[in-house]
Write an enzyme that holds these catalytic residues in place. Structure first.
Site, PDB file in Angstrom:
ATOM      1  CG  HIS A   1      -5.778  -2.132   8.577  1.00 28.10           C
ATOM      2  ND1 HIS A   1      -5.930  -0.835   9.037  1.00 28.10           N
ATOM      3  CD2 HIS A   1      -4.447  -2.354   8.613  1.00 28.10           C
ATOM      4  CE1 HIS A   1      -4.754  -0.324   9.323  1.00 28.10           C
ATOM      5  NE2 HIS A   1      -3.839  -1.224   9.084  1.00 28.10           N
TER       6      HIS A   1
ATOM      7  CG  ASP B   1      -0.310  -0.439   2.505  1.00 27.75           C
ATOM      8  OD1 ASP B   1       0.931  -0.361   2.601  1.00 27.75           O
ATOM      9  OD2 ASP B   1      -1.022  -0.849   3.428  1.00 27.75           O
TER      10      ASP B   1
ATOM     11  CG  ASN C   1      -8.812  -1.431  11.847  1.00 34.00           C
ATOM     12  OD1 ASN C   1      -7.917  -2.086  11.320  1.00 34.00           O
ATOM     13  ND2 ASN C   1      -9.243  -0.285  11.341  1.00 34.00           N
TER      14      ASN C   1
HETATM   15  C1  GLP Z   1      -0.346   0.127   8.271  1.00 41.56           C
HETATM   16  C2  GLP Z   1      -0.051  -0.613   7.018  1.00 41.56           C
HETATM   17  C3  GLP Z   1      -0.304  -2.091   7.206  1.00 41.56           C
HETATM   18  C4  GLP Z   1       0.367  -2.565   8.477  1.00 41.56           C
HETATM   19  C5  GLP Z   1      -0.201  -1.848   9.647  1.00 41.56           C
HETATM   20  C6  GLP Z   1       0.317  -2.295  10.995  1.00 41.56           C
HETATM   21  O1  GLP Z   1      -1.690   0.302   8.439  1.00 41.56           O
HETATM   22  N1  GLP Z   1      -0.856  -0.147   5.940  1.00 41.56           N
HETATM   23  O2  GLP Z   1       0.164  -2.798   6.073  1.00 41.56           O
HETATM   24  O3  GLP Z   1       0.168  -3.941   8.624  1.00 41.56           O
HETATM   25  O4  GLP Z   1       0.163  -0.497   9.428  1.00 41.56           O
HETATM   26  O5  GLP Z   1       1.135  -1.336  11.557  1.00 41.56           O
HETATM   27  P1  GLP Z   1       2.060  -1.558  12.809  1.00 41.56           P
HETATM   28  O6  GLP Z   1       2.987  -2.683  12.438  1.00 41.56           O
HETATM   29  O7  GLP Z   1       2.783  -0.278  12.998  1.00 41.56           O
HETATM   30  O8  GLP Z   1       1.162  -1.915  13.933  1.00 41.56           O
END
Ligand code: GLP
Length: 236
Positions: free
Chosen positions: A138, A67, A136
């Protein structure tokens, strides 16, 4: 699904790095699907150390990122392109032309989404998809919603995600409201998926994703349909 829990972030990251490294060793021109976020940072450092020690060669590796924010130039340090360059690509011998991140500054975002799916298809799909998970549920930026999004698409970030990411910006008003994300089709077509998560905050959502119903309200729950998913989790 295989599920492993680790006593530390370090051990979880070492296991994730070893799985990515094994994939590269088995197929030197493999296609890796890669995430951003704080979770994979140590995994990327360990992979870079393996390269520096002569244990790993990225010369033919190809990558597709999950992304990118819309409206942030790739040179901006908050862009996911900058994140990947800084945390991995600048530290290994990958050919930067073989690294792909959606273009969040494209004038025609819909066309960019189509291009990105065609690019992944033209590479023959993803051999190993490394995933993080949002608080959440995602994956990529596929936020909870009424239906799973199939193709690469432009999404509105939820309030939860905006709140979670304001720490990276000077002010919450600077947090982008939109992002391009790979859809579930490319993610689920990956031949192997490794999801990494750490912190107690994510325990509940990991459990919901593994044991709960498959629902777009918990996007990661769709991984239950994939035949080769490994979840690596550490509470700390
Ligand atoms: C963002 C990215 C995701 C990632 C998520 C988790 O939202 N778009 O691909 O998995 O962060 O982030 P963190 O590892 O900082 O909790």
């Amino acid at each position: 699904m295989k599920y492993y829990s680790f006593e530390s972030y370090e051990k979880m990251s070492a296991k994730a790095a070893s799985m990515v490294a094994a994939q590269i060793t088995l197929k030197e021109n493999c296609v890796l699907g890669l995430p951003t976020g704080s979770t994979p940072i140590r995994t990327y450092e360990i992979l870079a150390d393996m390269y520096k020690n002569g244990a790993l060669d990225f010369a033919q590796v190809q990558t597709v990122n999950l992304d990118e924010y819309c409206g942030i130039p790739k040179e901006n340090e908050q862009s996911y392109r900058s994140f990947m360059n800084h945390n991995l690509f600048d530290n290994v011998n990958i050919n930067i032309d073989n690294t792909n991140v959606p273009n969040g500054m494209a004038s025609d975002i819909a066309a960019e989404c189509i291009r990105y799916d065609e690019l992944i298809d033209s590479l023959g799909g993803i051999d190993l998809q490394l995933l993080g998970i949002g608080n959440n549920g995602h994956i990529g930026f596929n936020e909870p919603s009424r239906q799973f999004s199939k193709d690469t698409n432009c999404i509105d970030l939820t309030e939860d995600t905006i709140q979670a990411y304001k720490r990276f910006f000077n002010d919450i008003s600077e947090v982008p409201r939109k992002a391009i994300t790979m859809g579930m089709r490319s993610i689920l077509h990956a031949r192997k998926i490794v999801l990494i998560a750490n912190s107690l905050v994510k325990e509940k959502i990991i459990r919901a994703a593994i044991e709960g119903p498959i629902t777009p309200l918990v996007p990661a729950s769709i991984l239950q349909l994939h035949p080769d998913v490994t979840i690596l989790y550490s509470k700390k």
